[in-house]
Design an enzyme around this catalytic site. Structure first.
Site, mmCIF file in Angstrom:
data_model
loop_
_atom_site.group_PDB
_atom_site.id
_atom_site.type_symbol
_atom_site.label_atom_id
_atom_site.label_comp_id
_atom_site.label_asym_id
_atom_site.label_seq_id
_atom_site.Cartn_x
_atom_site.Cartn_y
_atom_site.Cartn_z
ATOM 1 N N ASP A 210 3.521 9.485 -0.836
ATOM 2 C CA ASP A 210 2.312 8.769 -0.443
ATOM 3 C C ASP A 210 2.098 7.612 -1.406
ATOM 4 O OD1 ASP A 210 -0.113 8.428 0.989
ATOM 5 O OD2 ASP A 210 -0.437 10.581 1.031
ATOM 6 N N HIS B 124 0.816 -1.224 0.000
ATOM 7 C CA HIS B 124 0.000 0.000 0.000
ATOM 8 C C HIS B 124 0.845 1.269 0.000
ATOM 9 C CE1 HIS B 124 -4.116 -1.639 0.827
ATOM 10 N NE2 HIS B 124 -3.376 -2.710 1.046
HETATM 11 C C1 GDG Z 1 -2.180 4.034 3.327
HETATM 12 C C2 GDG Z 1 -1.150 4.720 2.404
HETATM 13 C C3 GDG Z 1 -2.796 4.633 0.528
HETATM 14 C C4 GDG Z 1 -9.387 10.567 7.358
HETATM 15 N N1 GDG Z 1 -9.947 11.343 8.296
HETATM 16 C C5 GDG Z 1 -11.089 10.745 8.702
HETATM 17 C C6 GDG Z 1 -11.213 9.570 7.961
HETATM 18 N N2 GDG Z 1 -10.147 9.479 7.158
HETATM 19 C C7 GDG Z 1 -9.905 8.406 6.185
HETATM 20 C C8 GDG Z 1 -10.027 8.955 4.793
HETATM 21 C C9 GDG Z 1 -9.188 7.991 3.975
HETATM 22 C C10 GDG Z 1 -8.194 7.434 5.001
HETATM 23 O O1 GDG Z 1 -8.589 7.913 6.283
HETATM 24 C C11 GDG Z 1 -6.778 7.936 4.752
HETATM 25 O O2 GDG Z 1 -6.294 7.271 3.627
HETATM 26 P P1 GDG Z 1 -4.990 7.741 2.855
HETATM 27 O O3 GDG Z 1 -4.907 7.005 1.576
HETATM 28 O O4 GDG Z 1 -5.057 9.198 2.658
HETATM 29 O O5 GDG Z 1 -3.768 7.454 3.830
HETATM 30 P P2 GDG Z 1 -3.140 6.271 4.780
HETATM 31 O O6 GDG Z 1 -3.958 6.085 5.997
HETATM 32 O O7 GDG Z 1 -1.741 6.711 5.011
HETATM 33 O O8 GDG Z 1 -3.162 4.914 3.928
HETATM 34 C C12 GDG Z 1 -1.840 5.538 1.345
HETATM 35 C C13 GDG Z 1 -3.709 3.835 1.459
HETATM 36 O O9 GDG Z 1 -2.959 3.128 2.459
HETATM 37 C C14 GDG Z 1 -4.532 2.811 0.673
HETATM 38 O O10 GDG Z 1 -3.711 1.939 -0.036
HETATM 39 O O11 GDG Z 1 -3.586 5.449 -0.308
HETATM 40 O O12 GDG Z 1 -0.897 6.117 0.471
HETATM 41 O O13 GDG Z 1 -0.282 5.558 3.175
HETATM 42 O O14 GDG Z 1 -9.968 6.934 3.498
HETATM 43 O O15 GDG Z 1 -11.383 8.976 4.459
HETATM 44 N N3 GDG Z 1 -12.257 8.743 8.093
HETATM 45 C C15 GDG Z 1 -13.224 9.104 9.001
HETATM 46 N N4 GDG Z 1 -13.126 10.231 9.768
HETATM 47 C C16 GDG Z 1 -12.087 11.063 9.652
HETATM 48 O O16 GDG Z 1 -12.026 12.075 10.366
HETATM 49 N N5 GDG Z 1 -14.303 8.323 9.137
#
Ligand code: GDG
Length: 487
Positions: free
Chosen positions: A385, A173
């Site tokens: 990322d 990921h």
């Molecule tokens: C890893 C990789 C890759 C955020 N604030 C709230 C909330 N979120 C959710 C978002 C989003 C998730 O968290 C964050 O996803 P990201 O992709 O931005 O980042 P990572 O957690 O670092 O994930 C990344 C991912 O894996 C998938 O392969 O894209 O690059 O680092 O879904 O919606 N959700 C809720 N409340 C919040 O306040 N419910």
């Protein structure tokens, strides 16, 4: 040709897709949210699959109690949730240590943040062996095992000693770093060697895959990799495997529908009213130094310096979701963010306007969707990322096509979204300040044109498309030479 997933699916990830709450004797479980669970659940249900992962607590006293609450949760989800239990020490050395103080910073090109502790490496192996034992107890030879992410790289190699022949595919990921960074890892050959034990390797982008191939060549000079259609065939260390890139995505329809619901539209209006109908810029991140939150705040300050006419007209809402609070680097990052927010607000606040609204909390999904929708501009400025789902979710939550995405060129999402988003180098503060200016000044026509295209692409390449393409590409490789009669 082998039918796409004619066998049972076994998913293994560091965490189970449920949240365990409470204390010994009083556990409760709620389903986890997120696109991955939504996309995999129907497949797991149809094929009666398994999901194996850590329960997220180091409480090993009340294992029977935890198992009791997982039973009904398995029934509700339609597939079995099988827990792995980790002691406090294992959590410290394997999770906080090797996973989050070595692989995480190294794979995000931040090698100076790594602590190459040999004890971390030993614990990484031991915990992977523990996962392997649970897998071996429950998986069958005809299963398709899909292992997720950097915590579990050695898992396939640890399943090899068993007489049970299990077939595994792996998805990373996070990014894979360039060779000159990866090669700093003291256990570099072991890790690349472990990846060769999978039948199929998947990365978020072609760039990550190429970086892996660079390190492979450096560490296994006799290895060969050549293109076969969209995939690479790799011959190395006596193995043949395939590798490809598969950009993960979101459940687009779910976000789009929620954004148009009456409740979320009402909440969106409330947010806009509270901010006096000013233009809202939005950052949404887990607390993490890879997300470039400090750099973004500095760029916003520079924007206010360079464009005094924008003061009082634009507000940055920065939502930071608590994460990895047991790791020192994350605690100090939180303090630095809070100091910088106060400095900016101290310098620029006027009667009736605060430039940065800082929220340190997790919102419920409708709250998050309303915030996405209320914002005109999203600032996704990660230093690096794997993908960044926030960028995609922001677009899915703009049915009116009236948002602008400012996106780091170092986020995997830039591959699919780079043409319509305003791409920035997160290390270039003035460049970012100018991109913010361009975003707030962009004409409605241009905004709609760009957002319309972004939405169409994410609608088409959603998380179901991602699972489907991964399984289509990998199932032949993983199940190759498997006697059909046994399926
Ligand atoms: C890893 C990789 C890759 C955020 N604030 C709230 C909330 N979120 C959710 C978002 C989003 C998730 O968290 C964050 O996803 P990201 O992709 O931005 O980042 P990572 O957690 O670092 O994930 C990344 C991912 O894996 C998938 O392969 O894209 O690059 O680092 O879904 O919606 N959700 C809720 N409340 C919040 O306040 N419910």
């Amino acid at each position: 040709m082998m039918n796409q997933l004619s066998s049972r699916l076994v998913v293994v990830s560091n965490r189970l897709p449920v949240v365990l709450e409470g204390k010994p004797g009083q556990w409760s479980i709620r389903p986890g949210s997120g696109g991955l669970v939504t996309a995999l659940s129907p497949i797991l249900r149809n094929r009666g699959g398994l999901w194996i992962g850590w329960v997220g607590t180091s409480d090993t006293i009340d294992i029977p109690g935890i198992k009791t609450v997982l039973g009904p949760a398995s029934e509700a989800s339609g597939y079995r949730l099988l827990p792995v239990f980790l002691s406090e020490e294992e959590v410290r050395l394997f999770y906080q240590g090797f996973s989050n103080e070595i692989i995480w910073p190294l794979f995000h090109d931040l090698q100076t943040r790594c602590r190459f502790e040999p004890d971390y490496w030993r614990a990484y192996g031991e915990v992977n062996r523990k996962f392997a034992r649970v897998v071996l107890r429950h998986a069958r030879e005809e299963d398709f095992l899909w292992i997720h992410d950097y915590h579990l790289i050695p898992l396939a190699s640890m399943l090899e000693d068993s007489p049970k022949q299990l077939r595994c595919a792996f998805f990373l990921h996070i990014p894979f770093p360039p060779a000159d960074i990866f090669l700093k890892l003291p256990w570099r050959k072991e890790l690349v060697g472990a990846l060769l034990r999978y039948r199929f390797l998947a990365f978020q982008t072609e760039r990550d895959l190429r970086h892996f191939l660079q390190s492979l060549k450096a560490l296994f000079p006799d290895s060969r990799a050549h293109r076969e259609g969209d995939l690479f065939r790799i011959d190395a260390d006596g193995r043949t495997l395939r590798a490809g890139s598969f950009p993960i995505s979101i459940d687009y329809r779910d976000f789009d529908t929620l954004a148009q619901s009456r409740d979320v539209r009402r909440r969106t209006r409330e947010i806009r009213e509270k901010h006096g109908h000013r233009k809202l810029l939005l950052g949404v991140d887990r607390l993490d130094y890879t997300k470039g939150i400090l750099e973004r705040l500095q760029a916003f300050r520079r924007f206010l310096e360079l464009h005094p006419e924008q003061r009082g007209k634009v507000t940055l809402v920065q939502l930071v979701v608590p994460s990895r609070q047991d790791v020192e680097a994350y605690r100090s990052l939180k303090e630095e963010i809070e100091k910088l927010v106060s400095r900016i607000n101290g310098a620029y606040t006027e009667m009736g306007w605060v430039p940065v609204v800082y929220l340190y909390q997790a919102l419920d999904r409708p709250g998050l969707v309303a915030l996405y929708q209320a914002a005109e501009v999203a600032l996704v400025t990660s230093l690096k990322d794997g993908m960044n789902l926030v960028a995609k979710e922001f677009c899915a939550c703009h049915p009116g096509r009236d948002g602008v995405l400012v996106l780091s060129e170092f986020a995997g999402a830039a591959v699919q979204m780079g043409r319509e988003a305003l791409l920035v180098n997160p290390y270039d503060l003035e460049g970012m300040a100018e991109a913010i200016h361009r975003a707030v000044e962009m004409s409605e026509d241009e905004r709609r044109r760009r957002m319309g295209r972004l939405r169409a692409r994410i609608r088409q390449q959603d998380v179901f498309w991602w699972v489907d393409s991964f399984l289509r590409a990998s199932s032949d490789q993983v199940l190759e030479n498997f006697p059909e009669a046994d399926l």
